[in-house]
Design a protein around this motif. Sequence first.
Motif, PDB file in Angstrom:
ATOM      1  N   TRP A 127      -3.195  -3.338   7.299  1.00 19.05           N
ATOM      2  CA  TRP A 127      -3.467  -4.007   6.115  1.00 19.05           C
ATOM      3  C   TRP A 127      -4.146  -3.119   5.099  1.00 19.05           C
ATOM      4  O   TRP A 127      -3.991  -2.951   4.003  1.00 19.05           O
ATOM      5  CB  TRP A 127      -4.039  -5.447   6.445  1.00 19.05           C
ATOM      6  CG  TRP A 127      -3.209  -6.474   6.683  1.00 19.05           C
ATOM      7  CD1 TRP A 127      -3.212  -6.895   7.888  1.00 19.05           C
ATOM      8  CD2 TRP A 127      -2.390  -7.207   5.655  1.00 19.05           C
ATOM      9  NE1 TRP A 127      -2.316  -8.130   7.935  1.00 19.05           N
ATOM     10  CE2 TRP A 127      -1.954  -8.297   6.617  1.00 19.05           C
ATOM     11  CE3 TRP A 127      -2.377  -7.331   4.503  1.00 19.05           C
ATOM     12  CZ2 TRP A 127      -1.021  -9.176   5.991  1.00 19.05           C
ATOM     13  CZ3 TRP A 127      -1.254  -8.084   3.819  1.00 19.05           C
ATOM     14  CH2 TRP A 127      -0.802  -9.330   4.764  1.00 19.05           C
ATOM     15  N   ARG A 128      -5.089  -2.443   5.559  1.00 15.93           N
ATOM     16  CA  ARG A 128      -6.150  -1.623   4.781  1.00 15.93           C
ATOM     17  C   ARG A 128      -5.300  -0.488   4.426  1.00 15.93           C
ATOM     18  O   ARG A 128      -5.328  -0.084   3.155  1.00 15.93           O
ATOM     19  CB  ARG A 128      -7.376  -1.349   5.598  1.00 15.93           C
ATOM     20  CG  ARG A 128      -8.358  -2.520   5.585  1.00 15.93           C
ATOM     21  CD  ARG A 128      -9.486  -1.814   6.287  1.00 15.93           C
ATOM     22  NE  ARG A 128      -9.387  -1.533   7.619  1.00 15.93           N
ATOM     23  CZ  ARG A 128      -9.571  -0.329   8.131  1.00 15.93           C
ATOM     24  NH1 ARG A 128     -10.189   0.807   7.350  1.00 15.93           N
ATOM     25  NH2 ARG A 128      -9.587   0.096   9.553  1.00 15.93           N
ATOM     26  N   SER A 129      -4.403   0.210   5.106  1.00 18.19           N
ATOM     27  CA  SER A 129      -3.468   1.173   4.591  1.00 18.19           C
ATOM     28  C   SER A 129      -2.623   0.823   3.888  1.00 18.19           C
ATOM     29  O   SER A 129      -2.440   1.504   2.695  1.00 18.19           O
ATOM     30  CB  SER A 129      -2.826   1.826   6.081  1.00 18.19           C
ATOM     31  OG  SER A 129      -3.671   2.366   6.721  1.00 18.19           O
ATOM     32  N   LEU A 130      -1.708  -0.265   3.895  1.00 21.87           N
ATOM     33  CA  LEU A 130      -1.055  -0.924   2.827  1.00 21.87           C
ATOM     34  C   LEU A 130      -1.628  -1.023   1.728  1.00 21.87           C
ATOM     35  O   LEU A 130      -1.141  -0.910   0.340  1.00 21.87           O
ATOM     36  CB  LEU A 130      -0.331  -1.921   3.476  1.00 21.87           C
ATOM     37  CG  LEU A 130       0.864  -2.775   2.282  1.00 21.87           C
ATOM     38  CD1 LEU A 130       1.913  -1.419   2.036  1.00 21.87           C
ATOM     39  CD2 LEU A 130       1.536  -3.739   3.146  1.00 21.87           C
ATOM     40  N   LEU A 131      -2.699  -1.775   1.552  1.00 23.09           N
ATOM     41  CA  LEU A 131      -3.455  -2.176   0.527  1.00 23.09           C
ATOM     42  C   LEU A 131      -3.994  -0.699  -0.237  1.00 23.09           C
ATOM     43  O   LEU A 131      -3.829  -0.828  -1.676  1.00 23.09           O
ATOM     44  CB  LEU A 131      -4.628  -2.843   0.665  1.00 23.09           C
ATOM     45  CG  LEU A 131      -4.342  -4.472   1.017  1.00 23.09           C
ATOM     46  CD1 LEU A 131      -5.577  -4.946   1.760  1.00 23.09           C
ATOM     47  CD2 LEU A 131      -3.990  -5.210  -0.259  1.00 23.09           C
ATOM     48  N   ALA A 132      -4.285   0.270   0.400  1.00 26.37           N
ATOM     49  CA  ALA A 132      -4.986   1.509  -0.133  1.00 26.37           C
ATOM     50  C   ALA A 132      -3.716   2.028  -0.937  1.00 26.37           C
ATOM     51  O   ALA A 132      -3.989   2.450  -2.166  1.00 26.37           O
ATOM     52  CB  ALA A 132      -5.690   2.357   0.508  1.00 26.37           C
ATOM     53  N   ALA A 133      -2.490   2.215  -0.437  1.00 23.98           N
ATOM     54  CA  ALA A 133      -1.262   2.733  -0.933  1.00 23.98           C
ATOM     55  C   ALA A 133      -0.804   1.947  -1.916  1.00 23.98           C
ATOM     56  O   ALA A 133      -0.492   2.519  -2.989  1.00 23.98           O
ATOM     57  CB  ALA A 133      -0.191   2.815   0.063  1.00 23.98           C
ATOM     58  N   THR A 134      -0.956   0.731  -2.132  1.00 19.06           N
ATOM     59  CA  THR A 134      -0.670  -0.311  -3.299  1.00 19.06           C
ATOM     60  C   THR A 134      -1.517  -0.014  -4.396  1.00 19.06           C
ATOM     61  O   THR A 134      -0.991   0.071  -5.540  1.00 19.06           O
ATOM     62  CB  THR A 134      -0.728  -1.612  -2.781  1.00 19.06           C
ATOM     63  OG1 THR A 134       0.321  -2.046  -1.769  1.00 19.06           O
ATOM     64  CG2 THR A 134      -0.273  -2.547  -3.876  1.00 19.06           C
ATOM     65  N   LEU A 135      -2.743   0.293  -4.165  1.00 20.71           N
ATOM     66  CA  LEU A 135      -3.668   0.443  -5.317  1.00 20.71           C
ATOM     67  C   LEU A 135      -4.000   1.899  -5.717  1.00 20.71           C
ATOM     68  O   LEU A 135      -4.800   2.163  -6.475  1.00 20.71           O
ATOM     69  CB  LEU A 135      -5.046  -0.221  -4.952  1.00 20.71           C
ATOM     70  CG  LEU A 135      -4.932  -1.912  -4.687  1.00 20.71           C
ATOM     71  CD1 LEU A 135      -6.403  -2.335  -4.309  1.00 20.71           C
ATOM     72  CD2 LEU A 135      -4.598  -2.364  -6.136  1.00 20.71           C
ATOM     73  N   ASP A 136      -3.207   2.708  -5.010  1.00 19.24           N
ATOM     74  CA  ASP A 136      -3.354   4.080  -5.269  1.00 19.24           C
ATOM     75  C   ASP A 136      -2.356   4.550  -6.238  1.00 19.24           C
ATOM     76  O   ASP A 136      -1.672   5.491  -6.430  1.00 19.24           O
ATOM     77  CB  ASP A 136      -3.097   5.154  -4.091  1.00 19.24           C
ATOM     78  CG  ASP A 136      -3.468   6.626  -4.228  1.00 19.24           C
ATOM     79  OD1 ASP A 136      -4.484   6.699  -4.986  1.00 19.24           O
ATOM     80  OD2 ASP A 136      -2.767   7.399  -3.548  1.00 19.24           O
ATOM     81  N   GLN A 137      -2.062   3.721  -7.285  1.00 23.98           N
ATOM     82  CA  GLN A 137      -1.116   3.876  -8.252  1.00 23.98           C
ATOM     83  C   GLN A 137      -1.794   2.915  -9.411  1.00 23.98           C
ATOM     84  O   GLN A 137      -2.596   2.175  -9.381  1.00 23.98           O
ATOM     85  CB  GLN A 137       0.201   3.427  -8.062  1.00 23.98           C
ATOM     86  CG  GLN A 137       0.156   1.933  -7.675  1.00 23.98           C
ATOM     87  CD  GLN A 137       1.702   1.485  -6.891  1.00 23.98           C
ATOM     88  OE1 GLN A 137       2.702   1.771  -7.790  1.00 23.98           O
ATOM     89  NE2 GLN A 137       1.815   1.121  -5.847  1.00 23.98           N
TER      90      GLN A 137
END
Length: 300
Positions: free
Chosen positions: A177-187
């Motif tokens: 979850w944290r990896s996906l959230l970080a990728a989502t908000l890395d834009q």
Amino acid sequence: MTIDLTDTTTGAIHEALTQARRRMGGPASGMVLTLIIVTDESAQYDAVRAANQAGREHPSRVLAVITRRPKNESRLDAEIRVGENGPGETILLRMYGPLGQHADSVVAPLLASDVPVVTWWPDDAPPAPRSDPLGTVAQRRVTDAASSDTPLEMRPPLAQAYQPGATDLSWTRSTPWRSLLAATLDQPYPELLSGEVLAEPDNPTADLIAAWLGRRLDIEVRRGESGGPGVTEVAFDTPDGKVAISRPDGRTATLSWPGRPERRVALHRRETAELVAEELRRLEPDEVYAETLRALARRH
């Protein structure tokens, strides 16, 4: 190969291990760590199986500490397994009577030489794992708040008793979850006004994710409830609408973003063996976990 020893000693266990390795054609043990599992008879099968599966990636000497019949006379029984379910060694140590109160004296001579030690409590953990006799010998101490009968009550003590080297499988479950959230908000994204994490009522992973997001994003992140399984949604309110990652089936998540097409990504719930294997990869202190625990304690 399985060897059963009744009313035995640590010296006899050592000798049996040496003989077993010679019969298997490998005089050296080749262990990369010792994993101590503190459990009971009813839970030892699942815990040992998970440890053996993780041992395919991390060849380990697994010492399962099982206390039985505390009112009996002291006795040590051992079940030794070599070369059955992976490259490591498994020793089930059944301790009867007062001996169970001094399990560390039995375990210490059986630690594999010159390798790190990890202690794992699959079920209820002591209030302060670092101070527990089987925690003091370990570089890393692994608990699981979700397995407690009262996981909600365990979280503040986990924060108060935290010492470097401690972790919890509830935190490990949050990694995808944290990896996906970080990728989502890395834009580029619109202003985040607030957030919400939805999960089953007694799900400590959701509380940890909410505390982590609140600290990282400096916004209010609410903890809501759903029917599960596990964490089902993380959403943010923005001036443009709702940004959400939803996973209602425990396998696939859908990313919804205002004005963009929905995107589906794999986000399956992991087995215990995968969680243990992840924790055995990193034996250094987890500062992000420590900061998140402190943030969670402030929320309660």
